[in-house]
Design a protein around this motif. Structure first.
Motif, PDB file in Angstrom:
ATOM      1  N   SER A 275      -4.469  70.727   2.313  1.00 45.76           N
ATOM      2  CA  SER A 275      -5.754  70.575   2.983  1.00 45.76           C
ATOM      3  C   SER A 275      -6.587  69.493   2.326  1.00 45.76           C
ATOM      4  CB  SER A 275      -6.515  71.909   2.963  1.00 45.76           C
ATOM      5  OG  SER A 275      -7.802  71.773   3.544  1.00 45.76           O
ATOM      6  N   ALA A 276      -6.599  69.475   0.986  1.00 46.84           N
ATOM      7  CA  ALA A 276      -7.371  68.471   0.257  1.00 46.84           C
ATOM      8  C   ALA A 276      -6.841  67.075   0.528  1.00 46.84           C
ATOM      9  CB  ALA A 276      -7.330  68.778  -1.243  1.00 46.84           C
ATOM     10  N   ALA A 277      -5.521  66.947   0.653  1.00 42.97           N
ATOM     11  CA  ALA A 277      -4.924  65.636   0.920  1.00 42.97           C
ATOM     12  C   ALA A 277      -5.392  65.075   2.260  1.00 42.97           C
ATOM     13  CB  ALA A 277      -3.399  65.744   0.904  1.00 42.97           C
ATOM     14  N   GLN A 278      -5.723  65.959   3.186  1.00 44.23           N
ATOM     15  CA  GLN A 278      -6.185  65.525   4.499  1.00 44.23           C
ATOM     16  C   GLN A 278      -7.681  65.212   4.520  1.00 44.23           C
ATOM     17  OE1 GLN A 278      -4.275  64.989   7.274  1.00 44.23           O
ATOM     18  NE2 GLN A 278      -2.503  65.375   5.969  1.00 44.23           N
ATOM     19  N   THR A 279      -8.449  65.902   3.693  1.00 48.75           N
ATOM     20  CA  THR A 279      -9.910  65.794   3.778  1.00 48.75           C
ATOM     21  C   THR A 279     -10.545  64.954   2.677  1.00 48.75           C
ATOM     22  OG1 THR A 279     -10.182  67.861   2.534  1.00 48.75           O
ATOM     23  CG2 THR A 279     -10.041  68.023   4.937  1.00 48.75           C
ATOM     24  N   ASP A 280      -9.894  64.811   1.533  1.00 46.69           N
ATOM     25  CA  ASP A 280     -10.500  64.084   0.417  1.00 46.69           C
ATOM     26  C   ASP A 280     -10.374  62.576   0.651  1.00 46.69           C
ATOM     27  OD1 ASP A 280     -11.428  63.040  -1.938  1.00 46.69           O
ATOM     28  OD2 ASP A 280      -9.905  63.963  -3.221  1.00 46.69           O
ATOM     29  N   LYS A 281     -11.461  61.933   0.959  1.00 49.31           N
ATOM     30  CA  LYS A 281     -11.482  60.488   1.183  1.00 49.31           C
ATOM     31  C   LYS A 281     -12.236  59.765   0.064  1.00 49.31           C
ATOM     32  CE  LYS A 281      -9.436  61.333   5.051  1.00 49.31           C
ATOM     33  NZ  LYS A 281      -7.970  61.113   5.171  1.00 49.31           N
ATOM     34  N   SER A 282     -12.421  60.430  -1.060  1.00 45.61           N
ATOM     35  CA  SER A 282     -13.166  59.824  -2.164  1.00 45.61           C
ATOM     36  C   SER A 282     -12.403  58.638  -2.748  1.00 45.61           C
ATOM     37  CB  SER A 282     -13.438  60.857  -3.263  1.00 45.61           C
ATOM     38  OG  SER A 282     -12.220  61.378  -3.779  1.00 45.61           O
ATOM     39  N   LEU A 283     -13.153  57.670  -3.244  1.00 41.64           N
ATOM     40  CA  LEU A 283     -12.595  56.450  -3.830  1.00 41.64           C
ATOM     41  C   LEU A 283     -13.141  56.299  -5.245  1.00 41.64           C
ATOM     42  CD1 LEU A 283     -13.117  54.145  -0.728  1.00 41.64           C
ATOM     43  CD2 LEU A 283     -10.958  55.175  -1.472  1.00 41.64           C
ATOM     44  N   TRP A 284     -12.286  55.774  -6.155  1.00 41.30           N
ATOM     45  CA  TRP A 284     -12.639  55.804  -7.558  1.00 41.30           C
ATOM     46  C   TRP A 284     -12.332  54.487  -8.271  1.00 41.30           C
ATOM     47  CZ3 TRP A 284     -15.276  60.077  -8.778  1.00 41.30           C
ATOM     48  CH2 TRP A 284     -15.126  61.177  -7.933  1.00 41.30           C
ATOM     49  N   ILE A 285     -13.060  54.309  -9.367  1.00 42.05           N
ATOM     50  CA  ILE A 285     -12.736  53.290 -10.369  1.00 42.05           C
ATOM     51  C   ILE A 285     -12.304  54.051 -11.615  1.00 42.05           C
ATOM     52  CG2 ILE A 285     -13.688  51.510 -11.885  1.00 42.05           C
ATOM     53  CD1 ILE A 285     -15.642  50.758  -9.700  1.00 42.05           C
TER      54      ILE A 285
ATOM     55  N   LYS B 110     -15.119  57.096 -12.080  1.00 42.57           N
ATOM     56  CA  LYS B 110     -16.444  57.007 -11.464  1.00 42.57           C
ATOM     57  C   LYS B 110     -16.276  56.518 -10.029  1.00 42.57           C
ATOM     58  CE  LYS B 110     -17.309  52.395 -13.420  1.00 42.57           C
ATOM     59  NZ  LYS B 110     -18.233  51.603 -14.272  1.00 42.57           N
ATOM     60  N   PRO B 111     -17.216  56.858  -9.145  1.00 39.82           N
ATOM     61  CA  PRO B 111     -17.069  56.483  -7.727  1.00 39.82           C
ATOM     62  C   PRO B 111     -16.975  54.971  -7.539  1.00 39.82           C
ATOM     63  CG  PRO B 111     -18.739  58.171  -7.978  1.00 39.82           C
ATOM     64  CD  PRO B 111     -18.384  57.723  -9.365  1.00 39.82           C
ATOM     65  N   SER B 112     -16.128  54.558  -6.597  1.00 41.34           N
ATOM     66  CA  SER B 112     -15.963  53.138  -6.297  1.00 41.34           C
ATOM     67  C   SER B 112     -16.885  52.734  -5.152  1.00 41.34           C
ATOM     68  CB  SER B 112     -14.519  52.834  -5.903  1.00 41.34           C
ATOM     69  OG  SER B 112     -14.404  51.519  -5.388  1.00 41.34           O
ATOM     70  N   PRO B 113     -17.643  51.644  -5.338  1.00 47.07           N
ATOM     71  CA  PRO B 113     -18.514  51.161  -4.275  1.00 47.07           C
ATOM     72  C   PRO B 113     -17.831  50.138  -3.365  1.00 47.07           C
ATOM     73  CG  PRO B 113     -18.986  49.940  -6.260  1.00 47.07           C
ATOM     74  CD  PRO B 113     -17.877  50.906  -6.600  1.00 47.07           C
ATOM     75  N   ALA B 114     -16.571  49.794  -3.664  1.00 44.00           N
ATOM     76  CA  ALA B 114     -15.886  48.723  -2.933  1.00 44.00           C
ATOM     77  C   ALA B 114     -15.478  49.172  -1.536  1.00 44.00           C
ATOM     78  CB  ALA B 114     -14.664  48.257  -3.712  1.00 44.00           C
ATOM     79  N   HIS B 115     -15.831  48.369  -0.537  1.00 44.93           N
ATOM     80  CA  HIS B 115     -15.465  48.665   0.840  1.00 44.93           C
ATOM     81  C   HIS B 115     -14.244  47.871   1.310  1.00 44.93           C
ATOM     82  CE1 HIS B 115     -19.769  49.854   0.671  1.00 44.93           C
ATOM     83  NE2 HIS B 115     -19.354  50.834   1.451  1.00 44.93           N
ATOM     84  N   SER B 116     -13.781  46.945   0.497  1.00 42.55           N
ATOM     85  CA  SER B 116     -12.640  46.118   0.885  1.00 42.55           C
ATOM     86  C   SER B 116     -11.934  45.634  -0.379  1.00 42.55           C
ATOM     87  CB  SER B 116     -13.100  44.912   1.706  1.00 42.55           C
ATOM     88  OG  SER B 116     -13.893  44.043   0.894  1.00 42.55           O
ATOM     89  N   LEU B 117     -10.734  45.117  -0.194  1.00 35.07           N
ATOM     90  CA  LEU B 117      -9.994  44.588  -1.339  1.00 35.07           C
ATOM     91  C   LEU B 117     -10.675  43.368  -1.961  1.00 35.07           C
ATOM     92  CD1 LEU B 117      -6.329  45.054  -0.077  1.00 35.07           C
ATOM     93  CD2 LEU B 117      -7.536  46.396  -1.804  1.00 35.07           C
ATOM     94  N   PRO B 118     -11.223  42.436  -1.180  1.00 40.37           N
ATOM     95  CA  PRO B 118     -11.959  41.330  -1.800  1.00 40.37           C
ATOM     96  C   PRO B 118     -13.135  41.818  -2.640  1.00 40.37           C
ATOM     97  CG  PRO B 118     -11.349  40.733   0.427  1.00 40.37           C
ATOM     98  CD  PRO B 118     -11.012  42.184   0.262  1.00 40.37           C
ATOM     99  N   GLU B 119     -13.825  42.866  -2.171  1.00 36.86           N
ATOM    100  CA  GLU B 119     -14.912  43.430  -2.982  1.00 36.86           C
ATOM    101  C   GLU B 119     -14.377  44.012  -4.279  1.00 36.86           C
ATOM    102  OE1 GLU B 119     -17.668  46.114  -1.206  1.00 36.86           O
ATOM    103  OE2 GLU B 119     -17.878  44.942   0.623  1.00 36.86           O
ATOM    104  N   ALA B 120     -13.233  44.686  -4.196  1.00 37.63           N
ATOM    105  CA  ALA B 120     -12.615  45.256  -5.398  1.00 37.63           C
ATOM    106  C   ALA B 120     -12.229  44.145  -6.366  1.00 37.63           C
ATOM    107  CB  ALA B 120     -11.387  46.069  -5.019  1.00 37.63           C
ATOM    108  N   ALA B 121     -11.708  43.052  -5.830  1.00 43.38           N
ATOM    109  CA  ALA B 121     -11.335  41.913  -6.689  1.00 43.38           C
ATOM    110  C   ALA B 121     -12.555  41.381  -7.404  1.00 43.38           C
ATOM    111  CB  ALA B 121     -10.686  40.823  -5.844  1.00 43.38           C
ATOM    112  N   GLY B 122     -13.697  41.355  -6.704  1.00 41.25           N
ATOM    113  CA  GLY B 122     -14.924  40.885  -7.334  1.00 41.25           C
ATOM    114  C   GLY B 122     -15.346  41.797  -8.476  1.00 41.25           C
ATOM    115  N   LEU B 123     -15.207  43.113  -8.297  1.00 35.07           N
ATOM    116  CA  LEU B 123     -15.554  44.044  -9.354  1.00 35.07           C
ATOM    117  C   LEU B 123     -14.634  43.913 -10.558  1.00 35.07           C
ATOM    118  CD1 LEU B 123     -16.210  47.275  -7.223  1.00 35.07           C
ATOM    119  CD2 LEU B 123     -17.925  45.856  -8.389  1.00 35.07           C
ATOM    120  N   LEU B 124     -13.389  43.519 -10.318  1.00 38.60           N
ATOM    121  CA  LEU B 124     -12.419  43.404 -11.398  1.00 38.60           C
ATOM    122  C   LEU B 124     -12.579  42.118 -12.219  1.00 38.60           C
ATOM    123  CD1 LEU B 124      -9.208  44.808  -9.674  1.00 38.60           C
ATOM    124  CD2 LEU B 124     -10.496  45.844 -11.539  1.00 38.60           C
ATOM    125  N   LYS B 125     -13.407  41.222 -11.774  1.00 37.10           N
ATOM    126  CA  LYS B 125     -13.643  40.000 -12.550  1.00 37.10           C
ATOM    127  C   LYS B 125     -14.291  40.316 -13.890  1.00 37.10           C
ATOM    128  CE  LYS B 125     -13.954  36.618  -8.813  1.00 37.10           C
ATOM    129  NZ  LYS B 125     -14.824  35.621  -8.119  1.00 37.10           N
TER     130      LYS B 125
END
Length: 275
Positions: free
Chosen positions: A49-59, A258-273
């Motif tokens: 059930s958690a696998a279907q409902t948990d949409k949390s994103l993390w760093i 901690k929660p991830s604020p990235a909405h896309s892979l390019p945004e994630a790449a920016g955070l990883l700089k």
């Protein structure tokens, strides 16, 4: 996790267990076995059930050690997938050139739709396989209660000789034994550890074999209320295939969630700089 194959002769174990369960003077053992089975079934349903409902994103930060590799990385999850940037090798920060190369690799992937589609397909296959293996847990093993506290219940499992694995991937379940720890609040699996109690033979051993005694330990923790993640993976299984060494040797620990604020892979790449 999960690795992949020949069961030992457990008929005597099965006979002893059945005799104990149905002996009139052992009603407590029968009840304990039923409680253990129910606990596993409830935990499996909670995880599915958690696998279907948990949409949390993390760093998070990970440390991954395998033969010939020791890396520390920073990871950022997004709705489109996850990016990882290696920040250390063998305990030492990457130098300027290596760091630039790593960011170039990340940027290239973040803008490569074909590579992303391939990765999503592989991830979906892995998720489907993990779900299938999870559903088999109640039937693949004989479960008993080891101990219980107000917060957790610890169960032991042994191969179920009546289990008929539907495919090669699930055949390995017939050779594993170990323990599972379930957190009662939410019926979540905290720990799953075990070892191979028999050799896993591929094509009757002609192609390869994974050795008896190999171990694994998967640890999960509640990193936010009701949200669980794998925080440690330790797999040490050896063997050979056509005279080549096979198996898995890996220790991976993930921290700093901690929660991830990235909405896309390019945004994630920016955070990883600036990990």
């Amino acid at each position: 996790m999960l690795v992949r194959c020949s069961t030992g002769n457990l008929s005597l174990v099965a006979f002893t267990l059945v005799a104990a369960l149905y002996s009139p003077q052992n009603l407590h053992a029968q009840t304990s076995q039923l409680q253990a089975q129910q606990a596993v079934e409830a935990a499996v349903q909670s995880e599915l059930s958690a696998a279907q409902t948990d949409k949390s994103l993390w760093i998070y930060r990970g440390h991954d050690v395998t033969p010939g590799k020791d890396v520390t990385y920073q990871a950022v999850q997004t709705p489109d997938g996850e990016l990882k940037r290696i920040v250390e090798r063998w305990g030492r920060p990457l130098d300027g050139a290596a760091s630039d190369e790593e960011m170039s690799r990340i940027s290239e992937y973040a803008n490569d739709r074909s590579a992303q589609a391939k990765q999503r397909k592989e991830d979906a296959h892995d998720d489907e396989q993990a779900s299938s293996m999870l559903k088999m847990l109640p039937k693949a093993y004989l479960w008993t209660i080891v101990s219980e506290t107000p917060e957790t219940i610890t169960l032991a499992y042994q191969p179920n000789p009546a289990f008929d694995p539907p495919n090669m991937e699930s055949h390995v379940m017939g050779t594993m034994a170990g323990q599972m720890v379930i957190v009662k609040n939410g019926n979540r699996i905290r720990t799953l550890r075990g070892k191979l109690v028999g050799d896993i033979k591929i094509a009757f051993g002609l192609i390869g074999k994974l050795n008896q005694g190999g171990t694994f330990d998967i640890e999960r923790r509640e990193i936010a209320p009701g949200l669980w993640q794998i925080t440690e993976t330790h797999v040490h299984i050896g063997g050979h295939a056509l005279f080549k060494t096979i198996g898995t040797q890996e220790d991976e620990v993930k921290t700093g969630w901690k929660p991830s604020p990235a909405h896309s892979l390019p945004e994630a790449a920016g955070l990883l700089k600036n990990p």
